[in-house]
Design an enzyme around this catalytic site. Structure first.
Site, PDB file in Angstrom:
ATOM      1  N   ASN A   1       0.625  -1.162  -0.024  1.00  0.00           N
ATOM      2  CA  ASN A   1      -0.104  -0.002  -0.005  1.00  0.00           C
ATOM      3  C   ASN A   1       0.848   1.057   0.087  1.00  0.00           C
ATOM      4  OD1 ASN A   1       0.303  -1.457   2.728  1.00  0.00           O
ATOM      5  ND2 ASN A   1      -0.413   0.493   3.428  1.00  0.00           N
TER       6      ASN A   1
ATOM      7  N   SER B   1     -11.805  -4.463   0.989  1.00  0.00           N
ATOM      8  CA  SER B   1     -12.274  -3.464   1.744  1.00  0.00           C
ATOM      9  C   SER B   1     -12.835  -2.619   0.540  1.00  0.00           C
ATOM     10  CB  SER B   1     -11.511  -2.678   2.369  1.00  0.00           C
ATOM     11  OG  SER B   1     -11.867  -1.569   3.014  1.00  0.00           O
TER      12      SER B   1
ATOM     13  N   HIS C   1     -13.858   0.796   1.033  1.00  0.00           N
ATOM     14  CA  HIS C   1     -13.377   2.039   0.726  1.00  0.00           C
ATOM     15  C   HIS C   1     -12.284   2.167  -0.090  1.00  0.00           C
ATOM     16  CE1 HIS C   1     -10.076   3.116   3.570  1.00  0.00           C
ATOM     17  NE2 HIS C   1     -10.607   1.813   4.257  1.00  0.00           N
TER      18      HIS C   1
ATOM     19  N   THR D   1     -25.301  -7.983  12.909  1.00  0.00           N
ATOM     20  CA  THR D   1     -26.667  -7.363  12.074  1.00  0.00           C
ATOM     21  C   THR D   1     -25.774  -6.922  10.765  1.00  0.00           C
ATOM     22  OG1 THR D   1     -28.042  -7.077  13.747  1.00  0.00           O
ATOM     23  CG2 THR D   1     -28.528  -5.829  11.791  1.00  0.00           C
TER      24      THR D   1
ATOM     25  N   CYS E   1      -1.950   5.604   9.094  1.00  0.00           N
ATOM     26  CA  CYS E   1      -1.865   5.182  10.599  1.00  0.00           C
ATOM     27  C   CYS E   1      -0.506   5.801  10.924  1.00  0.00           C
ATOM     28  CB  CYS E   1      -2.065   3.620  10.534  1.00  0.00           C
ATOM     29  SG  CYS E   1      -2.136   2.802   8.966  1.00  0.00           S
TER      30      CYS E   1
HETATM   31  C1  LIG Z   1      -6.598   0.011   3.613  1.00  0.00           C
HETATM   32  C2  LIG Z   1      -5.743  -1.138   3.770  1.00  0.00           C
HETATM   33  C3  LIG Z   1      -6.292  -2.206   4.925  1.00  0.00           C
HETATM   34  C4  LIG Z   1      -7.233  -1.712   6.015  1.00  0.00           C
HETATM   35  O1  LIG Z   1      -8.500  -1.876   5.454  1.00  0.00           O
HETATM   36  P1  LIG Z   1      -9.838  -1.148   6.227  1.00  0.00           P
HETATM   37  O2  LIG Z   1     -11.033  -1.239   5.541  1.00  0.00           O
HETATM   38  O3  LIG Z   1      -9.171   0.461   6.292  1.00  0.00           O
HETATM   39  O4  LIG Z   1      -9.794  -1.751   7.689  1.00  0.00           O
HETATM   40  C5  LIG Z   1      -5.432  -3.527   4.957  1.00  0.00           C
HETATM   41  N1  LIG Z   1      -4.506  -3.654   4.135  1.00  0.00           N
HETATM   42  C6  LIG Z   1      -4.327  -2.861   3.064  1.00  0.00           C
HETATM   43  C7  LIG Z   1      -3.145  -3.243   2.143  1.00  0.00           C
HETATM   44  C8  LIG Z   1      -4.789  -1.693   3.022  1.00  0.00           C
HETATM   45  O5  LIG Z   1      -4.429  -0.771   1.975  1.00  0.00           O
END
Ligand SMILES: *Cc1c(COP(=O)(O)O)cnc(C)c1O
Length: 393
Positions: free
Chosen positions: A154, A202, A204, A240, A327
């Site tokens: 990432n 994920s 988002h 839920t 983070c």
């Molecule tokens: C953003 C990210 C996560 C965490 O996902 P969330 O939905 O924000 O908890 C985990 N791994 C990688 C590689 C990410 O880029």
């Protein structure tokens, strides 16, 4: 009007308009619990299962029932690792193989397991930021429970040889999990034909809502539960269901994957234009691999400046960027990813991550290239560190 450029899609993405529209009914007129038996509950259930089918199909899973919804990528990572370890503890398998530059959702879970008596091998990612499959093979032991290697990093965007690693795991009868959260927006998966046992996703990061994600678990694999409670997700993940979020996730993923290879081509061209422009600045290095990287990822280090001040100056120029993972910002420790590829603390501190997506344009890139060199120049002029570097040269 002042120009605004969002170049931080690895932190989160702008929501897709159709995904928002698809969610609204489940936040307003139909707010029912998907487990309720009356009509509106059945409708929520139907939307939920259709979303599961849609996501399974896009990922090339064999069955929709291989997709389990979670509260996001972090939960999916925690579940995959803890679930596999708890399942295999009866066979006394207490060794895990991973890499030094995983996301904290994986790394901190592994560190917690080490305190509980597990042993973890963190593989080297070398200067180019890529795990070597032969290192995975050499690290496998009699008591290895799991290999967990991220699909793409990432921070530096490097893409890992997941197929080869998966095949090695399969040959050695070791479970393989990959955190594909960062890759999902750009990579076409075909899970039924891939050697992947578990995959984290994920919403988002693919233009969907925050707080929803999924863990793909290959059929027949019965990892232990992480969240206990009600019978949701076929007794495997209680709570839920987030119907609106899940519907938004499926539409966002579908929209993001439309004309994917064409979008990736455009995106790589933008990325390369950005890299080319930035490399004209003196004493800058590109972090990660030159070609084996996500189409929207640029990560560079400028000698003699400090990442945080660079971000603040870029912010005042209307540019949203990152100096590593969101983070870790606010802490003084440089990114563990940049240290893992061998950067010194000093150089790692001067790093900048620009991550583009399908919403970015050439004008965005040109705006960055217009402002960044001046900002770097200005910061270096105030930096005692830069004085030293210049004198040495
Ligand atoms: C953003 C990210 C996560 C965490 O996902 P969330 O939905 O924000 O908890 C985990 N791994 C990688 C590689 C990410 O880029």
């Amino acid at each position: 009007m002042k120009r605004f450029v969002y170049a931080d899609s690895a932190s989160t993405t702008k929501m897709n308009e159709n995904a928002i529209k698809a969610m609204i009914p489940f936040l307003s007129c139909n707010f029912s619990n998907a487990s309720s038996l009356y009509r509106s509950g059945r409708e929520a259930r139907k939307a939920l299962e259709q979303s599961r089918e849609k996501i399974a199909k896009i990922l090339g899973a064999s069955l929709p029932s291989e997709i389990f919804f979670t509260s996001g990528g972090s939960e999916a990572d925690n579940w995959a690792i803890r679930g596999a370890c708890n399942m295999l503890i009866k066979q006394n398998k207490k060794h895990i193989i991973s890499s030094a530059f995983e996301h904290h959702a994986v790394l901190h879970t592994l560190q917690a397991l080490e305190k509980e008596g597990y042993s973890v091998t963190y593989l080297d990612v070398y200067k180019e930021g890529i795990v070597r499959p032969e290192d995975v093979e050499n690290a496998i032991r009699e008591d290895t429970a799991l290999v967990t290697i991220m699909y793409s990093n990432n921070e530096i965007g490097t893409i890992q040889p997941i197929e080869e690693i998966g095949k090695i795991c399969r040959k050695n009868k070791v479970l393989f999990h990959t955190d594909a959260v960062g890759a999902l927006a750009n990579v076409q998966f075909d899970l039924k034909n891939q050697s992947i046992d578990m995959l984290s996703a994920s919403a988002h990061k693919v233009h969907g809502p925050k707080g929803v994600g999924a863990l793909y678990i290959k059929k027949g694999l019965n990892i232990s539960n992480l969240i206990e409670g009600g019978a949701q997700e076929r007794n495997r993940r209680a709570g839920t269901e987030n119907v609106a979020g899940i519907v938004g996730f499926s539409v966002a993923l579908e929209e993001t994957h439309k004309n994917l290879s064409e979008k990736n081509k455009k995106l790589s061209a933008l990325r390369d234009r950005l890299i080319k422009g930035i490399s004209k600045i003196e004493k800058v290095v590109l972090n990660g691999h030159p070609t084996e990287r996500l189409p929207g990822n640029v990560n560079v280090s400028f000698e003699g400046i400090e990442g945080e001040s660079l971000l603040l100056r870029l912010d005042s120029e209307g540019i949203c960027a990152s100096s590593g993972s969101a983070c870790t910002s606010g802490s003084l420790e440089p990114s563990h990813v940049l240290l893992a590829i061998g950067l010194s603390h000093e150089v790692a501190h001067g790093s900048l991550r620009l991550t583009l997506d399908e919403n970015n344009t050439e004008e965005d890139v040109d705006h960055i290239l217009n402002r960044l060199p001046g900002v770097v120049f200005e910061l270096r002029n105030m930096s005692p560190l830069w004085e030293k570097i210049k004198c040495k040269a």
